[in-house]
Design a protein around this motif. Structure first.
Motif, PDB file in Angstrom:
ATOM      1  N   ILE A 135     -16.060   7.972  -3.847  1.00  0.00           N
ATOM      2  CA  ILE A 135     -15.443   8.215  -2.543  1.00  0.00           C
ATOM      3  C   ILE A 135     -16.408   8.993  -1.650  1.00  0.00           C
ATOM      4  O   ILE A 135     -16.946  10.018  -2.051  1.00  0.00           O
ATOM      5  CB  ILE A 135     -14.124   8.995  -2.720  1.00  0.00           C
ATOM      6  CG1 ILE A 135     -13.114   8.149  -3.506  1.00  0.00           C
ATOM      7  CG2 ILE A 135     -13.561   9.422  -1.364  1.00  0.00           C
ATOM      8  CD1 ILE A 135     -11.920   8.923  -4.010  1.00  0.00           C
TER       9      ILE A 135
ATOM     10  N   LEU B 202     -10.436   3.507  -7.037  1.00  0.00           N
ATOM     11  CA  LEU B 202     -11.407   4.077  -6.108  1.00  0.00           C
ATOM     12  C   LEU B 202     -12.514   4.792  -6.863  1.00  0.00           C
ATOM     13  O   LEU B 202     -12.239   5.590  -7.761  1.00  0.00           O
ATOM     14  CB  LEU B 202     -10.732   5.059  -5.143  1.00  0.00           C
ATOM     15  CG  LEU B 202      -9.570   4.527  -4.330  1.00  0.00           C
ATOM     16  CD1 LEU B 202      -9.037   5.617  -3.413  1.00  0.00           C
ATOM     17  CD2 LEU B 202      -9.945   3.290  -3.539  1.00  0.00           C
ATOM     18  N   GLU B 203     -13.748   4.504  -6.475  1.00  0.00           N
ATOM     19  CA  GLU B 203     -14.924   5.095  -7.119  1.00  0.00           C
ATOM     20  C   GLU B 203     -15.883   5.571  -6.035  1.00  0.00           C
ATOM     21  O   GLU B 203     -15.954   4.969  -4.975  1.00  0.00           O
ATOM     22  CB  GLU B 203     -15.637   4.053  -7.995  1.00  0.00           C
ATOM     23  CG  GLU B 203     -14.739   3.387  -9.019  1.00  0.00           C
ATOM     24  CD  GLU B 203     -15.423   2.229  -9.735  1.00  0.00           C
ATOM     25  OE1 GLU B 203     -16.670   2.137  -9.715  1.00  0.00           O
ATOM     26  OE2 GLU B 203     -14.692   1.405 -10.290  1.00  0.00           O
TER      27      GLU B 203
ATOM     28  N   PHE C 139      -7.483  10.567  -0.510  1.00  0.00           N
ATOM     29  CA  PHE C 139      -8.007   9.560  -1.440  1.00  0.00           C
ATOM     30  C   PHE C 139      -7.727   9.967  -2.884  1.00  0.00           C
ATOM     31  O   PHE C 139      -7.308   9.141  -3.695  1.00  0.00           O
ATOM     32  CB  PHE C 139      -9.510   9.365  -1.249  1.00  0.00           C
ATOM     33  CG  PHE C 139      -9.879   8.445  -0.123  1.00  0.00           C
ATOM     34  CD1 PHE C 139      -9.356   7.167  -0.011  1.00  0.00           C
ATOM     35  CD2 PHE C 139     -10.800   8.850   0.842  1.00  0.00           C
ATOM     36  CE1 PHE C 139      -9.713   6.314   1.016  1.00  0.00           C
ATOM     37  CE2 PHE C 139     -11.174   8.001   1.875  1.00  0.00           C
ATOM     38  CZ  PHE C 139     -10.620   6.740   1.962  1.00  0.00           C
ATOM     39  N   ARG C 140      -7.974  11.211  -3.228  1.00  0.00           N
ATOM     40  CA  ARG C 140      -7.741  11.668  -4.609  1.00  0.00           C
ATOM     41  C   ARG C 140      -6.267  11.550  -5.002  1.00  0.00           C
ATOM     42  O   ARG C 140      -5.947  11.096  -6.095  1.00  0.00           O
ATOM     43  CB  ARG C 140      -8.225  13.103  -4.795  1.00  0.00           C
ATOM     44  CG  ARG C 140      -9.735  13.240  -4.903  1.00  0.00           C
ATOM     45  CD  ARG C 140     -10.145  14.632  -5.387  1.00  0.00           C
ATOM     46  NE  ARG C 140      -9.588  15.710  -4.579  1.00  0.00           N
ATOM     47  CZ  ARG C 140     -10.129  16.194  -3.461  1.00  0.00           C
ATOM     48  NH1 ARG C 140     -11.260  15.669  -3.002  1.00  0.00           N
ATOM     49  NH2 ARG C 140      -9.557  17.183  -2.804  1.00  0.00           N
TER      50      ARG C 140
ATOM     51  N   THR D 193      -5.907   2.047  -0.621  1.00  0.00           N
ATOM     52  CA  THR D 193      -5.637   2.587  -1.960  1.00  0.00           C
ATOM     53  C   THR D 193      -4.711   1.703  -2.788  1.00  0.00           C
ATOM     54  O   THR D 193      -4.761   1.751  -4.008  1.00  0.00           O
ATOM     55  CB  THR D 193      -5.047   4.014  -1.896  1.00  0.00           C
ATOM     56  OG1 THR D 193      -3.762   3.977  -1.255  1.00  0.00           O
ATOM     57  CG2 THR D 193      -5.980   4.964  -1.167  1.00  0.00           C
TER      58      THR D 193
ATOM     59  N   ASN E 261      -5.237   7.743  -5.302  1.00  0.00           N
ATOM     60  CA  ASN E 261      -6.096   6.871  -6.106  1.00  0.00           C
ATOM     61  C   ASN E 261      -5.310   6.300  -7.281  1.00  0.00           C
ATOM     62  O   ASN E 261      -4.787   7.045  -8.102  1.00  0.00           O
ATOM     63  CB  ASN E 261      -7.317   7.647  -6.607  1.00  0.00           C
ATOM     64  CG  ASN E 261      -8.362   6.753  -7.236  1.00  0.00           C
ATOM     65  OD1 ASN E 261      -8.122   5.579  -7.500  1.00  0.00           O
ATOM     66  ND2 ASN E 261      -9.532   7.316  -7.469  1.00  0.00           N
ATOM     67  N   CYS E 262      -5.235   4.985  -7.334  1.00  0.00           N
ATOM     68  CA  CYS E 262      -4.540   4.292  -8.430  1.00  0.00           C
ATOM     69  C   CYS E 262      -5.518   3.927  -9.542  1.00  0.00           C
ATOM     70  O   CYS E 262      -5.230   3.052 -10.357  1.00  0.00           O
ATOM     71  CB  CYS E 262      -3.854   3.032  -7.898  1.00  0.00           C
ATOM     72  SG  CYS E 262      -2.615   3.353  -6.640  1.00  0.00           S
TER      73      CYS E 262
END
Length: 117
Positions: free
Chosen positions: A66, A63-64, A55-56, A27, A59-60
């Motif tokens: 997921i 991330l796409e 992940f959510r 991330t 996320n910076c």
């Protein structure tokens, strides 16, 4: 608009003791278009919902698409990797074992640059 291609990072995991550290090392990558594809190979107590929430929350903006999957039982590395590959949409596909971490935040940027030169 950023013209860098989407890259997929497959993360196969089975009883990975530091999975959250592994995911965090992904991330914080400075590469702008990363598709994480995490596949757990039947770890007792693994929660796909918890991994998606991680992940959510981490996320910076890089991330796409997921994807978090779990095999209902341990099926082995080849099955797990093939299952992950079915979900990859990136121009490049990289692997990060569930018990490993990227050395620094530029690893993916450096790899993509090397592939494109």
């Amino acid at each position: 608009m950023d013209s860098k291609p989407l890259i997929s990072v497959i993360i196969p995991s089975y009883n990975s003791p530091d999975l959250w550290g592994t995911l965090e090392s992904l991330t914080v990558q400075d590469y702008p278009h990363i598709q994480p594809v995490l596949v757990d190979d039947g770890t007792q107590g693994f929660s796909p919902e918890e991994a998606e929430a991680f992940f959510r929350s981490h996320n910076c903006g890089n991330l796409e698409q997921i994807t978090v999957l779990q095999n209902p039982e341990n099926r082995g590395t080849v099955y797990t990797m093939n299952r992950a590959l079915e979900h990859c949409r990136g121009e490049y596909i990289f692997n990060l074992a569930g018990d490993d971490c990227f050395a620094d935040p530029q690893v993916l940027s450096d790899w993509v640059e090397a592939f494109q030169t």
